[in-house]
Design a protein around this motif. Structure first.
Motif, PDB file in Angstrom:
ATOM      1  N   GLN A  13      34.932  26.506  20.494  1.00 57.49           N
ATOM      2  CA  GLN A  13      34.818  27.944  20.729  1.00 57.49           C
ATOM      3  C   GLN A  13      34.395  28.683  19.464  1.00 57.49           C
ATOM      4  OE1 GLN A  13      38.478  29.684  22.110  1.00 57.49           O
ATOM      5  NE2 GLN A  13      37.550  31.647  22.597  1.00 57.49           N
ATOM      6  N   ASN A  14      34.997  28.318  18.340  1.00 53.02           N
ATOM      7  CA  ASN A  14      34.612  28.925  17.068  1.00 53.02           C
ATOM      8  C   ASN A  14      33.137  28.681  16.759  1.00 53.02           C
ATOM      9  OD1 ASN A  14      37.081  29.998  16.560  1.00 53.02           O
ATOM     10  ND2 ASN A  14      37.642  28.607  14.921  1.00 53.02           N
ATOM     11  N   LEU A  15      32.686  27.448  17.015  1.00 56.04           N
ATOM     12  CA  LEU A  15      31.292  27.099  16.742  1.00 56.04           C
ATOM     13  C   LEU A  15      30.341  27.910  17.610  1.00 56.04           C
ATOM     14  CD1 LEU A  15      29.211  25.313  15.325  1.00 56.04           C
ATOM     15  CD2 LEU A  15      29.567  23.602  17.118  1.00 56.04           C
ATOM     16  N   VAL A  16      30.648  28.016  18.908  1.00 56.65           N
ATOM     17  CA  VAL A  16      29.782  28.780  19.815  1.00 56.65           C
ATOM     18  C   VAL A  16      29.805  30.264  19.441  1.00 56.65           C
ATOM     19  CG1 VAL A  16      29.373  29.432  22.218  1.00 56.65           C
ATOM     20  CG2 VAL A  16      30.093  27.104  21.673  1.00 56.65           C
ATOM     21  N   ASP A  17      30.962  30.760  19.010  1.00 54.59           N
ATOM     22  CA  ASP A  17      31.043  32.145  18.530  1.00 54.59           C
ATOM     23  C   ASP A  17      30.033  32.384  17.399  1.00 54.59           C
ATOM     24  OD1 ASP A  17      33.030  32.710  20.321  1.00 54.59           O
ATOM     25  OD2 ASP A  17      34.648  32.841  18.859  1.00 54.59           O
ATOM     26  N   GLU A  18      29.989  31.436  16.456  1.00 52.36           N
ATOM     27  CA  GLU A  18      29.090  31.577  15.314  1.00 52.36           C
ATOM     28  C   GLU A  18      27.624  31.466  15.733  1.00 52.36           C
ATOM     29  OE1 GLU A  18      30.080  28.902  12.199  1.00 52.36           O
ATOM     30  OE2 GLU A  18      32.105  29.680  11.906  1.00 52.36           O
ATOM     31  N   LEU A  19      27.342  30.533  16.646  1.00 50.49           N
ATOM     32  CA  LEU A  19      25.953  30.323  17.068  1.00 50.49           C
ATOM     33  C   LEU A  19      25.406  31.512  17.840  1.00 50.49           C
ATOM     34  CD1 LEU A  19      26.084  26.589  18.224  1.00 50.49           C
ATOM     35  CD2 LEU A  19      24.924  27.487  16.214  1.00 50.49           C
ATOM     36  N   THR A  20      26.273  32.192  18.587  1.00 45.89           N
ATOM     37  CA  THR A  20      25.819  33.290  19.440  1.00 45.89           C
ATOM     38  C   THR A  20      26.120  34.664  18.847  1.00 45.89           C
ATOM     39  OG1 THR A  20      27.913  33.224  20.681  1.00 45.89           O
ATOM     40  CG2 THR A  20      26.076  31.900  21.522  1.00 45.89           C
ATOM     41  N   ASP A  21      26.762  34.677  17.660  1.00 41.52           N
ATOM     42  CA  ASP A  21      27.121  35.944  17.000  1.00 41.52           C
ATOM     43  C   ASP A  21      27.963  36.832  17.913  1.00 41.52           C
ATOM     44  OD1 ASP A  21      25.813  35.400  14.574  1.00 41.52           O
ATOM     45  OD2 ASP A  21      23.889  36.020  15.423  1.00 41.52           O
ATOM     46  N   THR A  22      28.882  36.219  18.616  1.00 44.88           N
ATOM     47  CA  THR A  22      29.789  36.954  19.498  1.00 44.88           C
ATOM     48  C   THR A  22      31.221  36.510  19.231  1.00 44.88           C
ATOM     49  OG1 THR A  22      29.512  35.300  21.250  1.00 44.88           O
ATOM     50  CG2 THR A  22      28.086  37.243  21.332  1.00 44.88           C
ATOM     51  N   ARG A  23      32.170  37.275  19.752  1.00 49.73           N
ATOM     52  CA  ARG A  23      33.574  36.922  19.613  1.00 49.73           C
ATOM     53  C   ARG A  23      34.169  36.671  20.997  1.00 49.73           C
ATOM     54  NH1 ARG A  23      36.989  40.488  15.524  1.00 49.73           N
ATOM     55  NH2 ARG A  23      38.299  38.657  15.845  1.00 49.73           N
ATOM     56  N   SER A  24      35.155  35.809  21.048  1.00 45.54           N
ATOM     57  CA  SER A  24      35.774  35.472  22.322  1.00 45.54           C
ATOM     58  C   SER A  24      37.293  35.466  22.183  1.00 45.54           C
ATOM     59  CB  SER A  24      35.262  34.113  22.817  1.00 45.54           C
ATOM     60  OG  SER A  24      35.429  33.126  21.814  1.00 45.54           O
ATOM     61  N   ASN A  25      37.966  35.276  23.304  1.00 48.20           N
ATOM     62  CA  ASN A  25      39.423  35.365  23.364  1.00 48.20           C
ATOM     63  C   ASN A  25      40.036  33.969  23.335  1.00 48.20           C
ATOM     64  OD1 ASN A  25      42.155  35.679  24.230  1.00 48.20           O
ATOM     65  ND2 ASN A  25      41.616  37.644  25.178  1.00 48.20           N
ATOM     66  N   ARG A  26      40.682  33.624  22.220  1.00 53.39           N
ATOM     67  CA  ARG A  26      41.241  32.277  22.076  1.00 53.39           C
ATOM     68  C   ARG A  26      42.398  32.025  23.034  1.00 53.39           C
ATOM     69  NH1 ARG A  26      41.423  32.661  15.518  1.00 53.39           N
ATOM     70  NH2 ARG A  26      39.208  32.297  15.115  1.00 53.39           N
ATOM     71  N   ASN A  27      43.302  32.988  23.152  1.00 55.43           N
ATOM     72  CA  ASN A  27      44.451  32.788  24.031  1.00 55.43           C
ATOM     73  C   ASN A  27      44.019  32.684  25.491  1.00 55.43           C
ATOM     74  OD1 ASN A  27      46.395  32.826  21.952  1.00 55.43           O
ATOM     75  ND2 ASN A  27      46.377  35.055  21.913  1.00 55.43           N
ATOM     76  N   GLN A  28      43.003  33.465  25.874  1.00 52.07           N
ATOM     77  CA  GLN A  28      42.491  33.361  27.236  1.00 52.07           C
ATOM     78  C   GLN A  28      41.843  32.005  27.463  1.00 52.07           C
ATOM     79  OE1 GLN A  28      42.928  35.474  29.800  1.00 52.07           O
ATOM     80  NE2 GLN A  28      41.977  33.875  31.031  1.00 52.07           N
ATOM     81  N   MET A  58      26.411  22.654  23.010  1.00 49.00           N
ATOM     82  CA  MET A  58      25.217  22.817  22.175  1.00 49.00           C
ATOM     83  C   MET A  58      23.951  22.756  23.029  1.00 49.00           C
ATOM     84  SD  MET A  58      25.952  23.355  18.991  1.00 49.00           S
ATOM     85  CE  MET A  58      24.474  22.855  18.129  1.00 49.00           C
ATOM     86  N   ILE A  59      23.917  21.829  23.997  1.00 48.03           N
ATOM     87  CA  ILE A  59      22.768  21.764  24.909  1.00 48.03           C
ATOM     88  C   ILE A  59      22.609  23.088  25.638  1.00 48.03           C
ATOM     89  CG2 ILE A  59      21.890  20.709  27.023  1.00 48.03           C
ATOM     90  CD1 ILE A  59      23.176  18.097  26.180  1.00 48.03           C
ATOM     91  N   ASN A  60      23.727  23.625  26.108  1.00 46.56           N
ATOM     92  CA  ASN A  60      23.703  24.868  26.869  1.00 46.56           C
ATOM     93  C   ASN A  60      23.177  26.028  26.015  1.00 46.56           C
ATOM     94  OD1 ASN A  60      24.298  26.379  29.283  1.00 46.56           O
ATOM     95  ND2 ASN A  60      26.038  27.248  28.194  1.00 46.56           N
ATOM     96  N   VAL A  61      23.739  26.165  24.817  1.00 49.54           N
ATOM     97  CA  VAL A  61      23.339  27.272  23.947  1.00 49.54           C
ATOM     98  C   VAL A  61      21.877  27.139  23.530  1.00 49.54           C
ATOM     99  CG1 VAL A  61      23.715  28.344  21.690  1.00 49.54           C
ATOM    100  CG2 VAL A  61      25.669  27.721  23.112  1.00 49.54           C
ATOM    101  N   LYS A  62      21.457  25.927  23.157  1.00 54.78           N
ATOM    102  CA  LYS A  62      20.086  25.723  22.709  1.00 54.78           C
ATOM    103  C   LYS A  62      19.080  25.848  23.853  1.00 54.78           C
ATOM    104  CE  LYS A  62      21.149  22.882  18.679  1.00 54.78           C
ATOM    105  NZ  LYS A  62      20.564  23.832  17.717  1.00 54.78           N
ATOM    106  N   SER A  63      19.567  25.701  25.096  1.00 54.95           N
ATOM    107  CA  SER A  63      18.685  25.863  26.261  1.00 54.95           C
ATOM    108  C   SER A  63      18.687  27.295  26.771  1.00 54.95           C
ATOM    109  CB  SER A  63      19.126  24.915  27.386  1.00 54.95           C
ATOM    110  OG  SER A  63      19.036  23.563  26.975  1.00 54.95           O
ATOM    111  N   GLY A  64      19.419  28.177  26.102  1.00 53.25           N
ATOM    112  CA  GLY A  64      19.411  29.591  26.476  1.00 53.25           C
ATOM    113  C   GLY A  64      20.643  30.070  27.199  1.00 53.25           C
ATOM    114  N   GLY A  65      21.592  29.163  27.492  1.00 50.40           N
ATOM    115  CA  GLY A  65      22.803  29.552  28.207  1.00 50.40           C
ATOM    116  C   GLY A  65      23.725  30.396  27.339  1.00 50.40           C
ATOM    117  N   ARG A  66      24.152  31.537  27.858  1.00 49.66           N
ATOM    118  CA  ARG A  66      25.033  32.424  27.104  1.00 49.66           C
ATOM    119  C   ARG A  66      26.215  32.922  27.933  1.00 49.66           C
ATOM    120  NH1 ARG A  66      22.279  30.607  23.822  1.00 49.66           N
ATOM    121  NH2 ARG A  66      21.225  31.576  22.025  1.00 49.66           N
ATOM    122  N   GLY A  67      26.064  32.940  29.244  1.00 49.48           N
ATOM    123  CA  GLY A  67      27.078  33.547  30.092  1.00 49.48           C
ATOM    124  C   GLY A  67      27.915  32.550  30.859  1.00 49.48           C
ATOM    125  N   ARG A  68      28.856  33.094  31.631  1.00 52.84           N
ATOM    126  CA  ARG A  68      29.733  32.263  32.454  1.00 52.84           C
ATOM    127  C   ARG A  68      28.958  31.538  33.556  1.00 52.84           C
ATOM    128  NH1 ARG A  68      35.157  33.540  31.630  1.00 52.84           N
ATOM    129  NH2 ARG A  68      35.487  35.356  30.286  1.00 52.84           N
TER     130      ARG A  68
END
Length: 498
Positions: A244-259, A287-297
């Motif tokens: 989760q931390n890695l994807v946060d950094e790659l997408t420049d977004t923040r997420s909810n750890r407890n959730q 990583m495949i998802n992010v590099k292929s353009g996936g960002r959402g749920r």
């Protein structure tokens, strides 16, 4: 705070890329889910059903849009002994219990402890996973393995060429998806003799059904599954939160750890009731998802639903996908995941940071256990940090004009690592009438420093000096008032008795 508008945007804000990237991830999940089932000693459908269920449920309830969760090797290896000794039903029960533990961790807010994982540990974690992802592809490149020939290397090279060169033509379609379609079409057209997904194991042909694990509901059963459930819950959350931390950094977004903890728990709990094994976030597929353009749920949801449709409805076609195409995709992931800049940074970063990073990598690769590797990294980070803080500690003193009084000025952080320097700063043999210990420039942190303070005061008093302690801040004073014994009867005897 939950926002319906934000949640809706996480589903509908990136529809086309999410759908395409989710399809790519679904195809990449199939051989891994089968492989992880084999590792755990269960039927391939156990891993495939788990990957479908976990991906869909975490898409709905998780705290990190765009992250892919499914059956993983990290949790599969923890279940080997349980399956061997007690069977599949106990694995399902342990999966349910692990999920409940993870939900409890999320409700208790334990996700906040990720802040204690340093950047060096994170880099080591990422590099180690990149190495493990690459190593996992080596059996598919072993010429002594059934179905692997020199032609396999040609197809892997061709797949990598498509993956890296196709984006120069267009980025509208993810290049990994193009790779799978092209190689599958060519293999079917020309009848190439290469290993396929079908060679990994039989795909299920029915939808998963709700079932309650067939185990006795006794204390003995709980004693059997609880250790496995705790291990799976901890390792699963650790890998998920690190990813989760890695994807946060790659997408420049923040997420909810407890959730995310709660979402992972709900996914595992539900998965155990449909015949699936436990899982967690997957850095490779994420990583495949992010590099292929996936960002959402929608990307994770699509991956789970597409996976089920592919293996149940299109199993004959999916089973003919050449493994070299999927191997090339995972090699691309390992190359993209590895932090190449960390190698150059070994020369410029502090030596302690480099040691932590390398130790994390070495431990994870050696043990294949992410939890142990991260634990080693966190412990080393703590030791190095304590050593640095201890170096900022110091004690100076001033003797009065008449030579009968001395003031000791303490500056820095008083804790277990600075106690030795604190005690060495005092001359207990010096004949004095009055000693002042000024701690206004210091902070007292733990019982070790309180005991050292007790010992210094009592030694001076034993030799007839009056001791005055001044300058404590509120937090230090609270700790000293609660733990110190230098003003209590028989204090010196009590202190030297321990």
């Amino acid at each position: 705070m939950f926002s319906l508008t934000t949640y809706k945007n996480e589903w509908l804000g990136n529809i086309r890329p999410d759908l395409l990237s989710g399809l790519v991830v679904a195809l990449a999940l199939i051989p891994e889910a089968i492989a992880f089932s084999i590792i755990a000693g269960v039927d391939p459908k156990v891993g495939l059903y788990a990957s479908f269920s976990i991906a869909v449920i975490t898409a709905i309830t998780g705290g990190r849009p765009g992250m892919i969760s499914a059956a993983t090797a990290a949790t599969a290896v923890l279940m080997i002994t349980l399956v061997r000794d007690h069977g599949l039903e106990y694995l399902l029960a342990a999966t349910v219990l692990a999920g409940l533990i993870q939900i409890g961790c999320g409700l208790a807010g334990l996700g906040r402890f990720m802040r204690f994982v340093s950047k060096s540990v994170m880099t080591g974690f990422v590099n180690a996973l990149a190495i493990l992802i690459f190593m996992a592809q080596l059996p598919e490149l072993d010429l002594s393995a059934p179905g692997v020939t020199w032609f396999t290397y040609v197809l892997v090279a061709a797949s990598l060429a498509i993956i890296y060169l196709f984006p120069r033509i267009t980025k509208a379609i993810p290049s990994p998806l193009v790779t799978i379609v092209v190689l599958t079409g060519l293999a079917m057209t020309f009848g190439w003799d290469v290993r396929t997904v079908g060679d990994m194991g039989a795909l299920p042909d029915t939808l998963p059904m709700f079932l309650i694990p067939d185990i006795p509901l006794t204390l003995e059963t709980l004693q059997i599954i609880l250790p496995y459930s705790i291990a799976v819950a901890i390792v699963g959350l650790l890998e998920s939160l690190m990813t989760q931390n890695l994807v946060d950094e790659l997408t420049d977004t923040r997420s909810n750890r407890n959730q995310e903890c709660i979402g992972q728990g709900l996914a595992n709990t539900a998965t155990g009731f449909i015949g699936g094994m436990a899982g967690c976030a997957m850095i490779g597929q994420s990583m495949i998802n992010v590099k292929s353009g996936g960002r959402g749920r929608l990307s994770s949801f699509t991956a789970g639903v597409a996976l089920l449709i592919l293996v149940v409805g299109l199993g004959d076609l999916v089973s003919r996908i050449p493994m070299p195409a999927l191997v090339a995709i995972m090699i691309m992931v390992s190359i993209g995941t590895f932090s190449w800049s960390s190698l150059a940074n070994l020369r410029t970063h502090p030596r302690s940071s480099s040691v932590v990073m390398l130790a994390t990598v070495a431990t994870v690769v050696w043990t294949h256990n992410l939890a142990i590797g991260v634990l080693v990294g966190v412990l080393l980070s703590g030791i190095f940090f304590a050593a640095k803080i201890a170096q900022l500690f110091g004690v100076t003193s001033t003797l009065s004009a008449d030579g009968r009084s001395r003031t000791y000025v303490v500056e820095g952080q008083m804790f277990y690592a600075s106690v030795e320097d604190f005690m060495a700063a005092f001359d207990f043999a010096e004949p004095l009438d009055h000693v002042t210990i000024d701690v206004r420039g210091a902070h007292i942190w733990d019982i070790s420093s309180v005991q050292a303070l007790d010992m210094a005061i009592l030694k001076f008093r034993r030799d007839g000096a009056q001791v005055q302690l001044i300058g404590m801040n509120a937090a230090s004073e609270t700790l000293v008032d609660r733990l110190a014994i230098h003003d209590k009867p028989g204090a010196l005897d009590k202190l030297t008795a321990h």
